[in-house]
Design a protein around this motif. Sequence first.
Motif, PDB file in Angstrom:
ATOM      1  N   PHE A 137       0.791  -1.221   0.000  1.00 47.58           N
ATOM      2  CA  PHE A 137       0.000   0.000   0.000  1.00 47.58           C
ATOM      3  C   PHE A 137       0.828   1.277   0.000  1.00 47.58           C
ATOM      4  O   PHE A 137       0.305   2.354  -0.194  1.00 47.58           O
ATOM      5  CB  PHE A 137      -0.940   0.002   1.199  1.00 47.58           C
ATOM      6  CG  PHE A 137      -1.924  -1.118   1.128  1.00 47.58           C
ATOM      7  CD1 PHE A 137      -2.943  -1.077   0.195  1.00 47.58           C
ATOM      8  CD2 PHE A 137      -1.814  -2.215   1.945  1.00 47.58           C
ATOM      9  CE1 PHE A 137      -3.847  -2.114   0.102  1.00 47.58           C
ATOM     10  CE2 PHE A 137      -2.719  -3.258   1.855  1.00 47.58           C
ATOM     11  CZ  PHE A 137      -3.738  -3.207   0.934  1.00 47.58           C
ATOM     12  N   ALA A 140       0.361   3.095  -3.292  1.00 49.29           N
ATOM     13  CA  ALA A 140      -1.038   3.303  -3.655  1.00 49.29           C
ATOM     14  C   ALA A 140      -1.718   4.293  -2.717  1.00 49.29           C
ATOM     15  O   ALA A 140      -2.517   5.123  -3.138  1.00 49.29           O
ATOM     16  CB  ALA A 140      -1.780   1.977  -3.655  1.00 49.29           C
ATOM     17  N   ILE A 141      -1.402   4.224  -1.443  1.00 49.28           N
ATOM     18  CA  ILE A 141      -2.084   5.076  -0.474  1.00 49.28           C
ATOM     19  C   ILE A 141      -1.284   6.348  -0.209  1.00 49.28           C
ATOM     20  O   ILE A 141      -1.855   7.410   0.018  1.00 49.28           O
ATOM     21  CB  ILE A 141      -2.273   4.330   0.873  1.00 49.28           C
ATOM     22  CG1 ILE A 141      -3.012   3.024   0.657  1.00 49.28           C
ATOM     23  CG2 ILE A 141      -2.987   5.201   1.883  1.00 49.28           C
ATOM     24  CD1 ILE A 141      -4.471   3.162   0.416  1.00 49.28           C
ATOM     25  N   ASP A 143       0.480   7.141   2.359  1.00 52.80           N
ATOM     26  CA  ASP A 143       0.391   7.639   3.733  1.00 52.80           C
ATOM     27  C   ASP A 143       1.790   7.616   4.355  1.00 52.80           C
ATOM     28  O   ASP A 143       2.159   6.688   5.071  1.00 52.80           O
ATOM     29  CB  ASP A 143      -0.590   6.763   4.521  1.00 52.80           C
ATOM     30  CG  ASP A 143      -0.818   7.285   5.931  1.00 52.80           C
ATOM     31  OD1 ASP A 143      -0.514   8.471   6.178  1.00 52.80           O
ATOM     32  OD2 ASP A 143      -1.286   6.513   6.781  1.00 52.80           O
TER      33      ASP A 143
END
Lengths: 720, 720
Positions: A137, A140-141, A143
């Motif tokens: 992730f 994709a994220i 964060d």
Amino acid sequence: MCMVESVDRIKTRTRSPLSEAESKSLLAGYGVPMVREAVAMHEDEAVALSESIGFPVVLKGVGKNIAHKTERGLVKVNLKSSGEVLNSFRTLKEAGGDDWEECLVQPFIQGRREFVAGLARDPQFGPVVMFGLGGIFTEAIGDVVFRIAPLNESDARDMIGELASCTLLGAFRGEAAADTGRLVRVLTGLSRLGLERPDIEEVDINPMIVGPDGGVTAVDALVVLGSGEGKTATPDEKNVSETTEEINAAIEIMTHPKSVAVMGVTRTPGDGFPGMYACIRNFGYPGRLYPVNPKADEIDGVKAYPDLVSLPEQVDLVVISVPAPLVPDALRDCIASGNKNIHIFTSGFKETGEEAGLKLHAEIEKIAREGGLRVVGPNCMGFYVPASRMLTWTEASTESGPVSFISQSGGNAQDFTSYASSRLGIHFSKVISYGNALTLDSTDFLEYLARDDETRIIAMYLEGVKDGRKLFDLISGINLKKPVIVMKGGLSESGARAVASHTGSMAGAEKIWRAFFRQTGAVRVDSLEEMAEVAKAFIHFRKCGGRRAVILGTGGGVGVAAADSCAKAGLELPVLPPDLLEQLREFIPPAGNMITNPIDAHLVLLDHKVFAHTLDILSGTPYLDMFIISLHLDWLRSREQGTLIEKIGRFIVDEARRHTNGKPLVVVVRQYQPNPQTKECRSGLEEILLKGGVPAYESLQKAVFALSKLAAYHAFIAAR
Amino acid sequence: MCMVESVDRIKTRTRSPLSEAESKSLLAGYGVPMVREAVAMHEDEAVALSESIGFPVVLKGVGKNIAHKTERGLVKVNLKSSGEVLNSFRTLKEAGGDDWEECLVQPFIQGRREFVAGLARDPQFGPVVMFGLGGIFTEAIGDVVFRIAPLNESDARDMIGELASCTLLGAFRGEAAADTGRLVRVLTGLSRLGLERPDIEEVDINPMIVGPDGGVTAVDALVVLGSGEGKTATPDEKNVSETTEEINAAIEIMTHPKSVAVMGVTRTPGDGFPGMYACIRNFGYPGRLYPVNPKADEIDGVKAYPDLVSLPEQVDLVVISVPAPLVPDALRDCIASGNKNIHIFTSGFKETGEEAGLKLHAEIEKIAREGGLRVVGPNCMGFYVPASRMLTWTEASTESGPVSFISQSGGNAQDFTSYASSRLGIHFSKVISYGNALTLDSTDFLEYLARDDETRIIAMYLEGVKDGRKLFDLISGINLKKPVIVMKGGLSESGARAVASHTGSMAGAEKIWRAFFRQTGAVRVDSLEEMAEVAKAFIHFRKCGGRRAVILGTGGGVGVAAADSCAKAGLELPVLPPDLLEQLREFIPPAGNMITNPIDAHLVLLDHKVFAHTLDILSGTPYLDMFIISLHLDWLRSREQGTLIEKIGRFIVDEARRHTNGKPLVVVVRQYQPNPQTKECRSGLEEILLKGGVPAYESLQKAVFALSKLAAYHAFIAAR
């Protein structure tokens, strides 16, 4: 093998990854909990190691020519028996072919919570530590959060808390809370590594798994060496070869010059920009002002000099506004005449991005450095100091105030100060527009203003910085004593492009600047308008105990919008507790008077005893930190032939503040109808408030924004 | 067992989950690719099924009293052999104890990409479909999006694309792109399910795994039944028992009344709000206006009537402003006299949230419905229709325009229209403030305005809606022909609380409203100020081909801020391609004229031939969609004794637009210095632009925001 030796050996290469084993060994030394692992050259060795480690295990085929293990099928996970290990060893060896050198055997770390940590070198700030959500992730994220090194424990904890997915680090779905202490050690360790090892360009620990018991294990890591040159954000060159004290003294002289020479003066034109000489003269500069022009005997009736050498004295400030190709000679004249304090107004240097400009820039930089000149500019508007009647642009207020403003952009320096002083009653102590920052940079002006008793608040418009680390260190310290409000231009991609063509500075990545603000506590604004609104709040309030506001005023739909605005800005608009409501209801009847928050009560505005009593009750509680009085002038004007507006203004200035227990109180002045009588009432009201030192805002949104910044600043200071 | 039977059987319970098997069977029927599974009662059956399914498998212990399988240790995954299956079966049976009924055997679906999909019932909009990132990250990251049912394929694709983590659905780290067609069928299937099965309260499919081959498999799912009552967002009650045509005709009469009676008129007070009667009279209402007051023979010299029955005629509109407790009798008087069109100004009903108000509200609602009354209000300001000289508040422009405004809040209705008409030259056709929406609601006014030829743009301020689905359907249709600009108040938690105390309406969740805007294409604004700026752009431009802007004007720092603003609003500020730059450089010399974008070129403003030629070249290319002319008045005022400003204004109005190829052109008027001559020039310029139909903005941020909304609207329309 000693890690340090191995690094030193490879150091000559420009950018090269360390091997997996070398990377891990280095990181383990900086507190990163690397997974245990052992090397197996033979299949029976792999089986024996697996049995001693305990199943399940992971087998990886490695070799110096193998970069992407997973993609090449060189990783086998969750092997539960000797048989599986044996088969996998054979498979890996075959898959690796000639590149295969050995296998790594590791315990299979199981955990659903994957994170990533790392170190990078920012061109402006040097070593920055990264932490984020990991696994598939990460990209994709997106964060991830950054911090500029050095990080202490509390910085690391704040960093972890900033992650959107930080709830995953608490007790989560039957799994224990992550070992935060360990994570903190990883992040502070990376920070230390970044500072101690300038040869290391990049560290990427991915994944770092949080197990069901909360234990933290780094499973894979990569360390990349760089040239070790110029990326550590140590200042590339000392701006001028002088001490901070010497530079401060020079800036003090430049901002309060007893004599000024202007090079490149022509007769004041009837149209357009009147030129530097006329600007200084027109503002009422009381010192000795010398026009310099080799082709004229007098300018506007004043004796002109052919060069600086011919002047009767050395001057406190030389202002250069000759065409760009003549600037090198002008600087040589400065050196020859012993004049060291220079403001170059002229543009046409590196900001053009064109070859001729860049070449000229290099030339004047060399002259200035060799001659030990202190240069503000080129490509800048220079100084505005009302107390010394010094102004190098066309128009400004002569009133002094507690705010100083440092601006890379000359346009912003003029526009912001004009707007702030004429519209909002914000006045300035020193305004410095410094453009391309040839020798004196924002950090020099910051150090000066930090020590300047007349400056209580520092506002900055920055595009790029030459020495980001110095800026970071300076603001970190100064902001604890004087609020530093910063607008950073060029954070978007197209904005960065505009910056490049504007001052040729490097605009930093948004996430790094976010770290900058979070760590220094500097007050971030995204427009000059926001800067002005925020400065106004800081001028009037030196403390603020929290972010819980109460709004008093009238109008239903506005209450809804106010509540939404507060939520957006991060202020609270708390429901008043029952005991408070009960106290208010004792003297405020229900009809026409809502006493939820916002308090939409006619009586409060119409009866000042009620107003004062209400403030007493609200300010006496621990529930509320600040007051917003919202005045709907169109409605108020219909009362008492408009005199109510003035009465309320006087009440707020003379009385209300005595009833707020020292908590901030601001007024929002709302006018929608074009009625000229209302406009007149409004001017009167605004004058009363301004003279009385109560900040007025023209919308609830603006008031809420300014107060939210005030509250955040004081929360930051209180936490230190 | 037939799924439907089982559902019907359970339907009598209020809220109950279907069993896992029932859930899956139901969902499979709606296109959800459920994992294959079989039931095993005995261990040898489990082994046989595993062998036929193929290893690895998953075993789950189930029973109607087992809710949290994982937490109770009743799930065993990745079983690779008959032996493992046998052991697991025994373990599960023992762990389940008396609750264990059987085991489910499933293939072990492996995939790193986990998503969730679901169905919920929104109290305002009925069935809404959810899609988001799954696995352990669902709650921690909160990357979920909603759509209001029904969804067609294109809605579903847009929904998938809105997910922040949608890159995971493309080809990703060696894994194939997800089968998007299948995901679309899942989402449209859930939408169908929501509409066809009002008894189903909630569906939760988690996880839905995307395998390495891109295949989509739902591994677990839960279906919950509800009462099936009142949650389907079918309108609770028809507002009035009339057809849309009848209501439209009635609203047309109410907005253009030939006769009006005002109940509760007192002598016009010298101070404060003058009352409804005086408002209507003062605005120059030309029809027959009757004051009604049982205690007076005349009001302000006009004959007063004791009640409606005594009037010489039935009137087109009755305005009720008697105290709240007298409203029921006033409504009875309306019914007795055959007057059906009512505006209740009075407040004190459900918006108080107090018992007395709620009771009174129920009473008047009953009277109104039984009497077939068409009621605007209560707790509202009513009507403003300049063409019929109808106004029920104190002050407004008499000029008509193409915008109509529907506002739940009376304060916002007055403030917005005053502000927009007096400051921005935006004029209105119909403004309706409808408060608590007793019988007539926003949807009734929308239907009227949709058919109203004088209304070209509809603006709405909404707090809650009674029939969200109807609103959704109406705006979906109307917005394709007339832009609908909506400000939704109360989206934050504290805002929602303020809404509750303001109109007692229900404020919806932010994510659902985001879906509302995305699906209807309605233009979202978050303040009345934004609403006005956006309306201005829509008034002047009926088309817009894209989001690529060029800025022409002067001032460096402003260029940086402009670029950042564009990036934030989603406009592009593209680098001009070399062929374009070359063409411009043919007649714009480099000195003092930057031609990157923003184009910071003095010559363009000083020489109008250059200006026109520049526009011709820029507008003739496919690279650019809109023009922003930025005028720095402080600088321009110093040129040609200020006459340059007027010249530029006239040039823009008379000439410039002929050179823009129909592409939108707006002007930003920047003034920072308080110079009175500049102010005068500014007024002149703004008047020229306003009369010439060129929208002017007072900051680049505002212009960029308005144009971004214009571009987004037309992109939405073009995609339909």
